[in-house]
Design a protein around this motif. Structure first.
Motif, PDB file in Angstrom:
ATOM      1  N   MET A  26      34.336  46.509  24.633  1.00 16.82           N
ATOM      2  CA  MET A  26      35.173  45.345  24.333  1.00 16.82           C
ATOM      3  C   MET A  26      34.316  44.091  24.167  1.00 16.82           C
ATOM      4  N   GLY A  27      33.227  44.008  24.938  1.00 17.23           N
ATOM      5  CA  GLY A  27      32.304  42.881  24.796  1.00 17.23           C
ATOM      6  C   GLY A  27      31.615  42.890  23.451  1.00 17.23           C
ATOM      7  N   MET A  28      31.191  44.072  23.006  1.00 13.49           N
ATOM      8  CA  MET A  28      30.534  44.182  21.699  1.00 13.49           C
ATOM      9  C   MET A  28      31.501  43.836  20.566  1.00 13.49           C
ATOM     10  N   ALA A  29      32.776  44.125  20.783  1.00 13.82           N
ATOM     11  CA  ALA A  29      33.793  43.827  19.767  1.00 13.82           C
ATOM     12  C   ALA A  29      34.258  42.377  19.830  1.00 13.82           C
ATOM     13  N   GLY A  30      33.813  41.653  20.866  1.00 16.44           N
ATOM     14  CA  GLY A  30      34.181  40.246  20.978  1.00 16.44           C
ATOM     15  C   GLY A  30      35.461  39.998  21.747  1.00 16.44           C
ATOM     16  N   PHE A  31      35.981  41.016  22.431  1.00  9.26           N
ATOM     17  CA  PHE A  31      37.241  40.870  23.171  1.00  9.26           C
ATOM     18  C   PHE A  31      37.041  40.619  24.659  1.00  9.26           C
ATOM     19  N   SER A  84      28.518  48.189  40.943  1.00  2.02           N
ATOM     20  CA  SER A  84      28.226  46.761  40.777  1.00  2.02           C
ATOM     21  C   SER A  84      28.547  46.289  39.360  1.00  2.02           C
ATOM     22  N   ASN A  85      28.268  47.124  38.357  1.00  4.17           N
ATOM     23  CA  ASN A  85      28.580  46.733  36.975  1.00  4.17           C
ATOM     24  C   ASN A  85      30.076  46.618  36.737  1.00  4.17           C
ATOM     25  N   ALA A  86      30.843  47.578  37.247  1.00  9.01           N
ATOM     26  CA  ALA A  86      32.297  47.529  37.068  1.00  9.01           C
ATOM     27  C   ALA A  86      32.863  46.262  37.701  1.00  9.01           C
ATOM     28  N   LYS A  87      32.402  45.947  38.889  1.00  6.26           N
ATOM     29  CA  LYS A  87      32.870  44.747  39.589  1.00  6.26           C
ATOM     30  C   LYS A  87      32.470  43.476  38.832  1.00  6.26           C
ATOM     31  N   ARG A  88      31.203  43.421  38.417  1.00  9.41           N
ATOM     32  CA  ARG A  88      30.695  42.234  37.717  1.00  9.41           C
ATOM     33  C   ARG A  88      31.396  42.018  36.388  1.00  9.41           C
ATOM     34  N   LEU A  89      31.556  43.084  35.608  1.00 10.17           N
ATOM     35  CA  LEU A  89      32.175  42.946  34.283  1.00 10.17           C
ATOM     36  C   LEU A  89      33.669  42.679  34.373  1.00 10.17           C
ATOM     37  N   ALA A  90      34.335  43.244  35.366  1.00  9.09           N
ATOM     38  CA  ALA A  90      35.770  43.008  35.535  1.00  9.09           C
ATOM     39  C   ALA A  90      36.044  41.527  35.807  1.00  9.09           C
ATOM     40  N   LYS A  91      35.154  40.885  36.545  1.00  3.57           N
ATOM     41  CA  LYS A  91      35.316  39.463  36.873  1.00  3.57           C
ATOM     42  C   LYS A  91      35.228  38.563  35.645  1.00  3.57           C
ATOM     43  N   ARG A  92      34.489  38.996  34.640  1.00  8.59           N
ATOM     44  CA  ARG A  92      34.258  38.141  33.473  1.00  8.59           C
ATOM     45  C   ARG A  92      35.533  37.930  32.683  1.00  8.59           C
ATOM     46  N   GLY A  93      36.363  38.920  32.572  1.00  9.07           N
ATOM     47  CA  GLY A  93      37.653  38.782  31.915  1.00  9.07           C
ATOM     48  C   GLY A  93      37.603  38.756  30.397  1.00  9.07           C
ATOM     49  N   PRO A  94      38.796  38.715  29.797  1.00  8.43           N
ATOM     50  CA  PRO A  94      38.882  38.712  28.337  1.00  8.43           C
ATOM     51  C   PRO A  94      38.286  37.432  27.743  1.00  8.43           C
ATOM     52  N   LYS A  95      37.807  37.575  26.536  1.00  5.65           N
ATOM     53  CA  LYS A  95      37.246  36.432  25.806  1.00  5.65           C
ATOM     54  C   LYS A  95      38.397  35.750  25.086  1.00  5.65           C
ATOM     55  N   LEU A  96      38.688  34.551  25.515  1.00  3.43           N
ATOM     56  CA  LEU A  96      39.803  33.819  24.930  1.00  3.43           C
ATOM     57  C   LEU A  96      39.307  32.920  23.802  1.00  3.43           C
ATOM     58  N   PRO A  97      40.133  32.757  22.743  1.00  6.04           N
ATOM     59  CA  PRO A  97      39.715  31.917  21.601  1.00  6.04           C
ATOM     60  C   PRO A  97      39.598  30.460  21.952  1.00  6.04           C
TER      61      PRO A  97
END
Length: 97
Positions: A26-31, A84-97
């Motif tokens: 989802m990060g690579m797709a920009g979401f 640790s990665n799952a926890k860290r990435l989950a915190k970042r959340g969706p990329k809002l416009p």
């Protein structure tokens, strides 16, 4: 560590790994909000984690550990990364416009 603990660790490893893959795709797709260096981090982490797992498995086997202990030793460094990665990435959340 017995066989049930190994099975539980393997299940959690699979769930966490799939979550991390999902966040990164989802990060690579920009979401999903990820850092610009996430792809590089992903490759480096895998190399380090699998090297540590290989060393741990070898040490456990050479010390005469039981098969469940050998498997557990190999999963430990992998689980540390996925957790640790799952926890860290989950915190970042969706990329809002």
């Amino acid at each position: 560590m017995d066989i049930w603990r190994v099975a539980s660790e393997a299940t959690m490893l699979a769930f966490e790994a799939q979550a991390v893959v999902g966040y990164r795709i989802m990060g690579m797709a920009g979401f999903w909000a990820v850092t610009p260096h996430e792809n590089t981090r992903m490759v480096k982490e895998k190399t380090n984690a699998f090297t540590e797992a290989g060393v741990a498995v070898t040490r456990a086997a050479l010390s005469g550990a039981r098969p469940d202990q050998i498997a557990g030793a190999g999963m430990k460094p992998l689980r540390q990364r996925t957790k640790s990665n799952a926890k860290r990435l989950a915190k970042r959340g969706p990329k809002l416009p």
